[in-house]
Scaffold this motif. Structure first.
Motif, short mmCIF file in Angstrom:
data_model
loop_
_atom_site.label_atom_id
_atom_site.label_comp_id
_atom_site.label_asym_id
_atom_site.label_seq_id
_atom_site.Cartn_x
_atom_site.Cartn_y
_atom_site.Cartn_z
N ILE A 3 0.72 -1.04 -0.40
CA ILE A 3 0.11 0.47 -0.29
C ILE A 3 1.00 1.49 0.12
O ILE A 3 1.78 1.30 0.61
CB ILE A 3 -1.02 0.07 1.37
CG1 ILE A 3 -1.44 -1.27 1.57
CG2 ILE A 3 -1.66 1.60 0.83
CD1 ILE A 3 -2.90 -1.07 -0.41
N VAL A 4 0.67 2.42 -0.65
CA VAL A 4 1.04 3.40 -1.00
C VAL A 4 0.51 3.97 -0.76
O VAL A 4 -0.84 4.09 -1.72
CB VAL A 4 1.96 3.88 -2.10
CG1 VAL A 4 2.58 4.49 -2.48
CG2 VAL A 4 2.94 1.91 -2.58
N ALA A 110 -13.96 5.76 7.62
CA ALA A 110 -14.34 6.39 6.21
C ALA A 110 -13.06 5.41 5.27
O ALA A 110 -13.48 5.50 4.24
CB ALA A 110 -15.01 6.96 6.02
N GLU A 111 -11.99 5.69 5.68
CA GLU A 111 -11.32 4.62 4.13
C GLU A 111 -11.62 3.35 4.52
O GLU A 111 -12.36 2.45 4.99
CB GLU A 111 -9.52 4.67 6.07
CG GLU A 111 -8.76 4.90 5.19
CD GLU A 111 -8.91 5.94 3.74
OE1 GLU A 111 -9.21 6.32 3.07
OE2 GLU A 111 -8.18 6.92 4.90
N ARG A 116 -7.20 1.19 5.66
CA ARG A 116 -7.19 1.83 6.87
C ARG A 116 -6.33 0.28 7.43
O ARG A 116 -5.51 0.12 9.04
CB ARG A 116 -8.57 0.53 7.61
CG ARG A 116 -8.81 0.70 9.25
CD ARG A 116 -11.13 0.42 9.01
NE ARG A 116 -11.00 0.21 10.70
CZ ARG A 116 -11.25 -0.67 10.78
NH1 ARG A 116 -10.63 -1.86 10.42
NH2 ARG A 116 -11.64 -0.95 12.13
N ARG A 117 -6.26 -1.32 7.53
CA ARG A 117 -5.13 -1.52 7.54
C ARG A 117 -3.91 -1.58 8.07
O ARG A 117 -3.47 -1.94 8.88
CB ARG A 117 -5.34 -3.00 7.58
CG ARG A 117 -4.67 -4.69 7.53
CD ARG A 117 -5.18 -5.90 7.17
NE ARG A 117 -4.38 -6.94 7.03
CZ ARG A 117 -4.49 -7.76 8.36
NH1 ARG A 117 -5.95 -7.19 9.12
NH2 ARG A 117 -3.96 -8.34 8.19
N ILE A 125 -1.47 -2.50 15.62
CA ILE A 125 -3.32 -2.85 16.53
C ILE A 125 -3.63 -3.37 15.19
O ILE A 125 -3.83 -3.13 14.32
CB ILE A 125 -4.29 -2.23 16.96
CG1 ILE A 125 -3.13 -1.30 18.06
CG2 ILE A 125 -5.00 -2.58 16.93
CD1 ILE A 125 -4.13 -0.34 18.72
N ASP A 126 -4.20 -4.81 15.61
CA ASP A 126 -4.77 -5.88 13.83
C ASP A 126 -6.19 -5.07 14.15
O ASP A 126 -7.19 -5.23 14.43
CB ASP A 126 -4.83 -7.29 14.04
CG ASP A 126 -6.00 -8.48 12.98
OD1 ASP A 126 -6.03 -6.96 12.38
OD2 ASP A 126 -5.50 -9.19 12.39
#
Length: 334
Positions: A3-4, A110-111, A116-117, A125-126
């Protein structure tokens, strides 16, 4: 898949390493940056962040439409942390940390799930977890006031604490707050703090006005039993412990008494030393650079200062909350 985060996403989470790297690429010298037009814009935005934290403003949605460049928005986060560090008021530091945590949590809710992950895992935190190891849970929840967070009230099985729907979001927000609080105050060079003086004076004046509006006219009859007992002890000539002197001075300062008025309280003692008293009162009241807040009821109990408890004490967890409660009760009766 890696993810970027793009520039518009990075401004939502300025505490991330990627966000700070973006700001650093555009701010090589802090002094030169502050003298520039973009620096002035970023400093004004930093002041807005601190003021928003003071006034509990939670209108985060409008920030996406602002014209400020991402690197300046992130720089304003760094400058806001410098501002509260120069003021060095623990309550102000706590408020900024809570504001930034609430802000990030608002955007995370709202992501896109992948983003969000990504952010949550950076916070260790998972976001999809339904349980959390007891050790991690206990470390994270001490400052969450709701009794449901106490370990004795949780379902614990095989070393894991069960989480209800939505609680992981609250824990993520608390993680952000805790990280930011632990990082503050920063060691800001004295010359930079001097440069910030016009802004920090505005912030301090606003805080003082808030205190005046929050507590209003001083009502000694509304003081909590512990504070009244300390005042009586002074009059009786009792030599207060350091924590006793700290508790009464920080309480009286917070509810609106000035240094001279607080010194007058200590002047009732038979062994009153004007010079030593003024030094101690000025230090605790913030003249030394740090403005202290009064200890909580739990701390007062720990140091043996919780005396004369009444039924209203059972309703609060802080002497200031007791004072507000009794003033409100008296106001309604009047």
């Amino acid at each position: 898949m890696d993810i970027v985060l793009d520039r518009k996403e990075l401004i939502k989470y300025p505490f991330l390493k990627e966000s700070q790297q973006l700001a650093r690429r555009h701010v090589e010298s802090l002094e030169e940056f502050l003298e520039s037009s973009p620096g002035a814009v970023a400093l004004e935005r930093a002041k807005e962040r601190v003021v928003a934290a003071l006034t509990f403003k939670k209108e985060f949605g409008d920030e996406n439409t602002q014209s400020l460049k991402p690197e300046l928005e992130i720089a304003s986060y760094a400058l806001a942390r410098m501002l509260v560090s120069c003021i060095n008021d623990r309550s102000l530091i706590d408020r900024l940390a809570r504001y930034e945590a609430e802000r990030a949590s608002f955007f995370l809710a709202a992501e896109d799930p992948e983003i969000r992950r990504f952010v949550a895992l950076r916070l260790q935190i998972d976001p999809d977890a339904v349980t959390m190891p007891v050790t991690g849970y206990v470390e994270l929840v001490p400052h969450l006031r709701d009794k449901r967070w106490r370990l004795v009230n949780r379902d614990v099985q095989r070393g894991g604490v069960s989480l209800e729907a939505g609680e992981i979001d609250e824990l993520i927000r608390e993680r952000i707050r805790a990280i930011l609080v632990d990082q503050l105050p920063l060691r800001v060079p004295p010359g930079i703090c001097e440069r910030f003086l016009p802004v920090t004076k505005e912030i301090v004046a606003l805080r003082q006005q808030q205190i005046l509006e929050e507590f209003g006219e001083i009502k000694k009859e509304a003081f909590p039993p512990c504070i009244s007992a300390l005042i009586q002890a002074i009059t009786a000539g009792t030599n207060l412990t350091h924590m006793g002197r700290f508790a009464i001075t920080s309480f009286l300062h917070t509810v609106g008494m000035n240094v001279a008025q607080i010194a007058d309280v200590f002047a009732q003692a038979p062994d009153f030393d004007p010079d030593m008293t003024m030094y101690q009162v000025e230090h605790i009241s913030g003249r030394g650079g740090t403005e202290y807040t009064p200890p909580s009821c739990a701390t007062m109990r720990t140091f043996g200062l919780c005396t004369g408890r009444d039924k209203d004490c059972e309703r609060v967890s802080h002497p200031l909350s007791y004072y507000r409660l009794r003033k409100n009760i008296k106001k309604k009766r009047d």
